[in-house]
Scaffold this motif. Structure first.
Motif, PDB file in Angstrom:
ATOM      1  N   LEU A 129       0.686   4.289   1.283  1.00 14.10           N
ATOM      2  CA  LEU A 129       0.955   4.974   2.555  1.00 14.10           C
ATOM      3  C   LEU A 129       1.964   4.191   3.381  1.00 14.10           C
ATOM      4  O   LEU A 129       2.838   4.761   4.035  1.00 14.10           O
ATOM      5  N   LEU A 130       1.860   2.860   3.318  1.00 13.01           N
ATOM      6  CA  LEU A 130       2.765   2.037   4.124  1.00 13.01           C
ATOM      7  C   LEU A 130       4.155   1.975   3.509  1.00 13.01           C
ATOM      8  O   LEU A 130       5.138   1.736   4.207  1.00 13.01           O
TER       9      LEU A 130
ATOM     10  N   PHE B 178      -9.968   1.197   8.054  1.00 10.74           N
ATOM     11  CA  PHE B 178     -10.189   1.924   9.305  1.00 10.74           C
ATOM     12  C   PHE B 178     -10.281   1.022  10.524  1.00 10.74           C
ATOM     13  O   PHE B 178     -10.805  -0.075  10.458  1.00 10.74           O
TER      14      PHE B 178
ATOM     15  N   LEU C  13      -9.519  12.741   8.353  1.00 11.21           N
ATOM     16  CA  LEU C  13     -10.277  11.561   8.743  1.00 11.21           C
ATOM     17  C   LEU C  13     -10.256  11.464  10.260  1.00 11.21           C
ATOM     18  O   LEU C  13      -9.474  12.140  10.917  1.00 11.21           O
ATOM     19  N   ALA C  14     -11.066  10.585  10.815  1.00 12.38           N
ATOM     20  CA  ALA C  14     -11.066  10.418  12.266  1.00 12.38           C
ATOM     21  C   ALA C  14      -9.809   9.706  12.736  1.00 12.38           C
ATOM     22  O   ALA C  14      -9.422   9.823  13.893  1.00 12.38           O
ATOM     23  N   GLU C  15      -9.177   8.937  11.866  1.00 15.84           N
ATOM     24  CA  GLU C  15      -7.928   8.279  12.264  1.00 15.84           C
ATOM     25  C   GLU C  15      -6.852   8.520  11.214  1.00 15.84           C
ATOM     26  O   GLU C  15      -7.131   8.538  10.023  1.00 15.84           O
TER      27      GLU C  15
ATOM     28  N   GLU D 137      -2.024  -5.108  -0.983  1.00 19.02           N
ATOM     29  CA  GLU D 137      -2.238  -4.631   0.372  1.00 19.02           C
ATOM     30  C   GLU D 137      -3.331  -3.563   0.441  1.00 19.02           C
ATOM     31  O   GLU D 137      -3.404  -2.681  -0.405  1.00 19.02           O
TER      32      GLU D 137
ATOM     33  N   VAL E 175      -3.303   1.580  -6.261  1.00 27.90           N
ATOM     34  CA  VAL E 175      -2.365   0.902  -5.371  1.00 27.90           C
ATOM     35  C   VAL E 175      -1.361   0.101  -6.186  1.00 27.90           C
ATOM     36  O   VAL E 175      -0.161   0.146  -5.931  1.00 27.90           O
TER      37      VAL E 175
ATOM     38  N   ASN F 180     -14.592  -2.351  -4.949  1.00 25.65           N
ATOM     39  CA  ASN F 180     -13.697  -2.507  -6.101  1.00 25.65           C
ATOM     40  C   ASN F 180     -14.198  -3.577  -7.053  1.00 25.65           C
ATOM     41  O   ASN F 180     -13.455  -4.467  -7.464  1.00 25.65           O
TER      42      ASN F 180
ATOM     43  N   LEU G 125      -5.414  -0.818   3.351  1.00 25.18           N
ATOM     44  CA  LEU G 125      -5.250  -0.143   4.644  1.00 25.18           C
ATOM     45  C   LEU G 125      -6.625   0.381   5.017  1.00 25.18           C
ATOM     46  O   LEU G 125      -7.140   1.296   4.381  1.00 25.18           O
TER      47      LEU G 125
ATOM     48  N   ILE H 178      -6.737   6.063   2.106  1.00 24.14           N
ATOM     49  CA  ILE H 178      -7.030   5.102   3.174  1.00 24.14           C
ATOM     50  C   ILE H 178      -8.492   4.726   3.148  1.00 24.14           C
ATOM     51  O   ILE H 178      -9.334   5.577   2.886  1.00 24.14           O
ATOM     52  N   GLY H 179      -8.796   3.504   3.488  1.00 23.13           N
ATOM     53  CA  GLY H 179     -10.188   3.090   3.616  1.00 23.13           C
ATOM     54  C   GLY H 179     -10.606   2.194   2.470  1.00 23.13           C
ATOM     55  O   GLY H 179      -9.825   1.927   1.553  1.00 23.13           O
ATOM     56  N   PRO H 180     -11.862   1.739   2.500  1.00 20.78           N
ATOM     57  CA  PRO H 180     -12.319   0.768   1.508  1.00 20.78           C
ATOM     58  C   PRO H 180     -12.485   1.341   0.107  1.00 20.78           C
ATOM     59  O   PRO H 180     -12.470   0.597  -0.870  1.00 20.78           O
ATOM     60  N   LYS H 181     -12.614   2.673  -0.003  1.00 17.70           N
ATOM     61  CA  LYS H 181     -12.876   3.243  -1.318  1.00 17.70           C
ATOM     62  C   LYS H 181     -11.625   3.455  -2.149  1.00 17.70           C
ATOM     63  O   LYS H 181     -11.678   3.960  -3.253  1.00 17.70           O
ATOM     64  N   VAL H 182     -10.462   3.087  -1.601  1.00 14.10           N
ATOM     65  CA  VAL H 182      -9.220   3.255  -2.345  1.00 14.10           C
ATOM     66  C   VAL H 182      -9.267   2.421  -3.619  1.00 14.10           C
ATOM     67  O   VAL H 182      -9.670   1.268  -3.610  1.00 14.10           O
ATOM     68  N   ASN H 183      -8.869   3.049  -4.738  1.00 16.97           N
ATOM     69  CA  ASN H 183      -8.857   2.364  -6.017  1.00 16.97           C
ATOM     70  C   ASN H 183      -7.651   1.429  -6.083  1.00 16.97           C
ATOM     71  O   ASN H 183      -6.511   1.877  -6.028  1.00 16.97           O
ATOM     72  N   LEU H 184      -7.919   0.128  -6.180  1.00 12.07           N
ATOM     73  CA  LEU H 184      -6.829  -0.851  -6.153  1.00 12.07           C
ATOM     74  C   LEU H 184      -5.915  -0.717  -7.364  1.00 12.07           C
ATOM     75  O   LEU H 184      -4.747  -1.088  -7.308  1.00 12.07           O
TER      76      LEU H 184
ATOM     77  N   THR I 255     -13.707  -3.213   1.165  1.00 11.14           N
ATOM     78  CA  THR I 255     -12.814  -2.903   0.042  1.00 11.14           C
ATOM     79  C   THR I 255     -13.191  -3.751  -1.164  1.00 11.14           C
ATOM     80  O   THR I 255     -13.239  -3.250  -2.293  1.00 11.14           O
TER      81      THR I 255
ATOM     82  N   HIS J 232       0.829  -1.201   0.000  1.00 13.57           N
ATOM     83  CA  HIS J 232       0.000   0.000   0.000  1.00 13.57           C
ATOM     84  C   HIS J 232       0.868   1.257   0.000  1.00 13.57           C
ATOM     85  O   HIS J 232       1.853   1.322   0.730  1.00 13.57           O
TER      86      HIS J 232
END
Lengths: 392, 464
Positions: free
Chosen positions: A119-120, B296, A261-263, B292, A381, B346, B294, A372-378, B342, A117
């Motif tokens: 960010l990581l 919440f 974001l909250a986190e 990978e 990535v 997707n 990431l 970050i989160g589920p909406k990230v376009n793979l 996710t 990912h």
């Protein structure tokens, strides 16, 4: 008066019906051109166009080839090969086969693999920078903190706005940390410095409440972990200077928008040693940010409840061509360090920044939910390049 | 002296700008140190419209009658509170609403100045023609009340005919004792000159230069032998400790003028084992062709229980009080919800979808200080035209091989999260450390996933 026809061959008296010959000889231009064409004589292009339009002539193209046997002349049919195969190598037929031209302008076959990912990847780079500089990693695998270690031990007063439900996530279950969990002698010292002062301070002069310290929350900064580490350091027999860092998740109950974001992840570094000054902090920051490719730094006064002096760090971003805020820093207050048992001449310089912001700037991402989160376009990535923080 | 413009002293009285600034300062003080008026509340009045002595007392709400600021008629406290419930004053009502009596400040004729902390009376309203201002501060914290009053007086007394003139008020307390207000006190602190410039890193400053820098910052300072005498006035309540003075020295000198120097401290770095191992495992999973994600840490209660067909699991989750939305109800106890969301978002990716995450989950734990504990979990998901169970099983075997672990096996489970007959626990030695299997179609439906999925999830901590 004479009225003539369009061709000019005939005329007519304007007043009478008689049509008479206007010229002695007539020329049939069309017939002449057609004769010429038939006789294969040259004719003007315009005439050709006119006649084509009138469908009196049409052009046909006749191609002539002169053919002779080529090098690869054969009387049987052979399909050209697309690829060199193991069989061809085995039986040597590769020597006599024809191979198709390869299309070098097309893309290659997409490689299907896994990936890390974005960010990581940036996190890995920051970790490496700290390790390169000799910083030891703090244990931050504890999201739930209590008010004592997140606020009180940092000399942040209990009536401070940051301790509100607006900014902090409070836990309803398990709601409180038992009082017995706080180191007894140290707890007394913290209460004293808040309520009455001491260690050279006037203190805040308010009524400190144990219940506020016991409240469990989702940590608002990883400085809570730094505080625990500094307390342990202060409790040691002999003071040993140290460099510590952490990169981990923190939680804020603020208004959410495109960049919040909250986190999110906080990066924190600190050095505890005798007689450290702002000069040392500025020096370390220059070394740290140079590894991110940022060589020009400027500092502005800032305020944190637990550092004094405090500085906001700005850097000239060569890509964006402007000064941007890249972090926050300061020297921890004596009211925080002295009750921990740290020697009087020990200063702790510290700085922090978020992991998300430099990542979004580097990869040109405007909405944090794309990172970050589920909406990230793979696809994003998978297409995200190797992270080289020092190359812009 | 420096910086005084040709118009000094300023024309006495409030101009539109200074009036607006006066109101703004009160708002800011209310918000910050006043903690939204719950700790400190300020009332400012046109002194020429009222007559002292003033009384700070309390009355039952129906007995309070006056014309509130910006309203047209006289009304009782309950009546005005009904109006305020619908406007910007609503948050302040709860500070006193449950009390049988409301606080009140009245003058000698019974004219109401204010009903703290909610509203002032219209009678004593300040305007641009006001020539004398009466300031009252009510509070639950005496020290903060003092700070607020000192701040207002310090900021606005310069507009007086004789600048910086403040008339003190004698306050008679309930027990008969009296004191004068405002304090506007100054104190003189003495600091060691050599010590003062250590923290700022300005080694070359002389005591005279330090005194100069501090005076520039409105902390009047003078040299007294080895020491520096510094006068800390009533507008500097932020000076709690020598370090506050040290910051002012550094600011006056200019942070960007301080020479930089690197600490000469030799240290050898040490990583946290769990992080180092996590990074290695993440790389192995990527090598196996997994992407990978990431996600919440916070999610809904249903996400960790009902939606996974294990309703009782919510009991082990850490709960957030007053979450703004469902997405912030609990801290996740499994990485599955984020993974499934996710997958759901997707849909247009080529199949099969192979995802992984290595991250912390949190559960309740009575044995720890806060009653909670973080665990580092590894989670992988396969979604495709077929379930890919053998793929995640193979992935588990591969990861165990990379962790150099032989003492593990999987054992069928009837965990309701999995498709019947297609779920198994992962046993390390004799302890369950995770599970894998094909997700039950009802779980897929709850997370809006339209493809069969196999998942693998286990705790990494035993391997650290």
């Amino acid at each position: 008066a004479v009225v003539s026809t369009q061709s000019g061959h005939y005329g007519r008296d304007e007043n009478g019906p008689t049509i008479f010959r206007a010229v002695e000889e007539t020329t049939d231009v069309v017939k002449d051109v057609l004769s010429n064409i038939q006789s294969k004589n040259p004719v003007p292009d315009k005439s050709v166009q006119d006649l084509k339009k009138r469908k009196l002539i049409s052009s046909s193209v006749t191609k002539f080839y002169s053919v002779s046997k080529g090098e690869g002349f054969r009387t049987d049919i052979e399909k050209p090969e697309a690829d060199l195969t193991a069989d061809m190598l085995q039986d040597g037929t590769w020597k006599s086969k024809n191979f198709k031209d390869y299309n070098f302008t097309a893309k290659g076959a997409p490689v299907v693999g896994g990936c890390l990912h974005p960010l990581l990847k940036v996190r890995t780079e920051f970790r490496r920078i700290f390790l390169d500089m000799g910083f030891t990693e703090m244990p931050t695998n504890q999201f739930v903190e209590n008010g004592f270690w997140n606020f009180d031990a940092l000399f942040q007063p209990q009536q401070h706005p940051a301790r509100d439900a607006h900014d902090t996530f409070f836990i309803s279950d398990p709601q409180m940390t038992p009082k017995e969990a706080f180191p007894p002698g140290y707890l007394e010292k913290v209460i004293e410095v808040h309520e009455k002062g001491g260690y050279g301070s006037t203190g805040y002069n308010y009524d400190w409440k144990i219940e506020e310290a016991q409240k469990n929350i989702l940590r608002t900064h990883t400085t809570a972990v730094s505080t625990r580490m500094l307390y342990k350091l202060g409790q040691q027999e002999k003071f040993v200077p140290t460099k510590l860092f952490s990169i981990d998740r923190v939680f804020r109950n603020e208004t959410l928008d495109a960049t919040h974001l909250a986190e999110f992840h906080q990066i924190e570094g600190l050095i505890a040693d005798r007689n450290l000054s702002l000069g040392h902090l500025i020096g370390v920051l220059h070394a740290f940010f140079k590894k991110l490719g940022l060589e020009k730094l400027k500092f502005k006064p800032a305020y944190n409840p637990y550092t004094e002096p405090s500085m906001e760090i700005f850097s000239y971003h060569p890509g964006l061509k402007k000064w941007v805020e890249v972090g926050n820093s300061g020297i921890f207050r004596p009211e925080m360090l002295l009750p921990m048992g740290l020697p009087r001449d020990v200063n702790v310089i510290a700085w922090g920044l978020s992991l998300e912001r430099p990542t979004m700037i580097k990869y040109g991402i405007n909405n944090i939910r794309e990172l970050i989160g589920p909406k990230v376009n793979l696809n994003m990535v998978q297409a995200n390049p190797i992270c080289r923080l020092d190359k812009n | 002296s420096s910086g005084i413009n040709a118009e000094w002293p300023l024309r006495p009285g409030l101009t539109e700008d200074s009036y607006n600034s006066f109101i703004l300062l009160q708002d800011k003080l209310h918000q910050n140190i006043g903690r939204e008026r719950s700790l400190v509340s300020i009332g400012t009045h046109d002194l020429d419209t009222i007559q002292g002595p003033f009384k700070y007392h309390a009355l039952p709400p129906p007995e309070i009658k006056f014309q509130p600021l910006n309203q047209d008629t006289v009304m009782t406290a309950p009546q005005m509170f009904d109006i305020f419930r619908k406007n910007y004053l609503k948050p302040y009502l709860q500070i006193i609403e449950s009390s049988p009596v409301y606080p009140l400040i009245t003058d000698v004729n019974g004219t109401v100045l204010s009903l703290p902390p909610v509203i002032n009376g219209n009678h004593s309203k300040i305007s641009l023609s006001t020539r004398n201002i009466f300031i009252e501060v009510t509070a639950k914290d005496r020290k903060k009340a003092g700070i607020v009053l000192d701040t207002i007086c310090g900021a606005f007394s310069e507009y007086c005919t004789t600048p910086h003139t403040i008339e003190a008020v004698e306050i008679v307390q309930a027990d008969g004792s009296t004191f004068s207000s405002p304090k506007m006190g100054s104190r003189i602190e003495e600091y060691d000159s050599a010590e003062l410039c250590l923290k700022s890193g300005i080694k070359t400053a002389t005591p005279e230069q330090l005194a100069d820098l501090l005076t520039k910052m409105c902390l009047r300072a003078s040299v007294a032998g080895e020491k520096l005498k510094v006068e800390i006035g009533p507008t500097r309540h932020d000076i709690l400790h020598q370090c506050d003075v040290e910051e002012d020295i550094a600011i006056a000198y200019g942070y960007n003028n301080i020479p930089q120097v690197l600490p000469d401290l030799y240290t050898i770095a040490v990583e946290q084992d769990v992080n180092k191992l996590s990074d290695s495992v993440r790389e192995e999973l990527a090598r196996c062709g997994f992407t990978e994600v990431l996600t919440f840490s916070l999610c809904s209660r249903d996400d960790v229980s009902v939606n996974l067909r294990i309703p009782e699991a919510v009991g082990g989750a850490v709960q957030i009080s007053n979450p703004k939305t469902f997405e912030f109800q609990v801290v996740r106890t499994t990485l599955l919800p984020g993974m499934l969301k996710t997958a759901s978002c997707n849909r247009n990716m080529p199949l099969p979808l192979k995802l992984f995450e290595v991250s912390d989950i949190v559960v309740k734990d009575t044995l720890t200080e806060t009653g909670t504990k973080n665990y580092r979990y590894v989670c992988a998901l396969f979604a495709g035209k077929t379930s890919g169970f053998e793929v995640v099983h193979g992935l588990l075997d591969r990861v165990m091989l990379m962790l150099d672990v032989k003492d593990y096996h999987i054992q069928q489970t009837s965990d309701p999260m999995f498709f019947p007959g297609r779920g198994a626990d992962i046993i390390l030695g004799t302890k369950k450390i995770g599970h894998l299997g094909i997700l039950h179609p009802e779980v897929l439906e709850k997370f809006d996933v339209t493809l069969p999925c196999s998942v693998l999830e286990f705790n990494l901590d035993p391997f650290v």
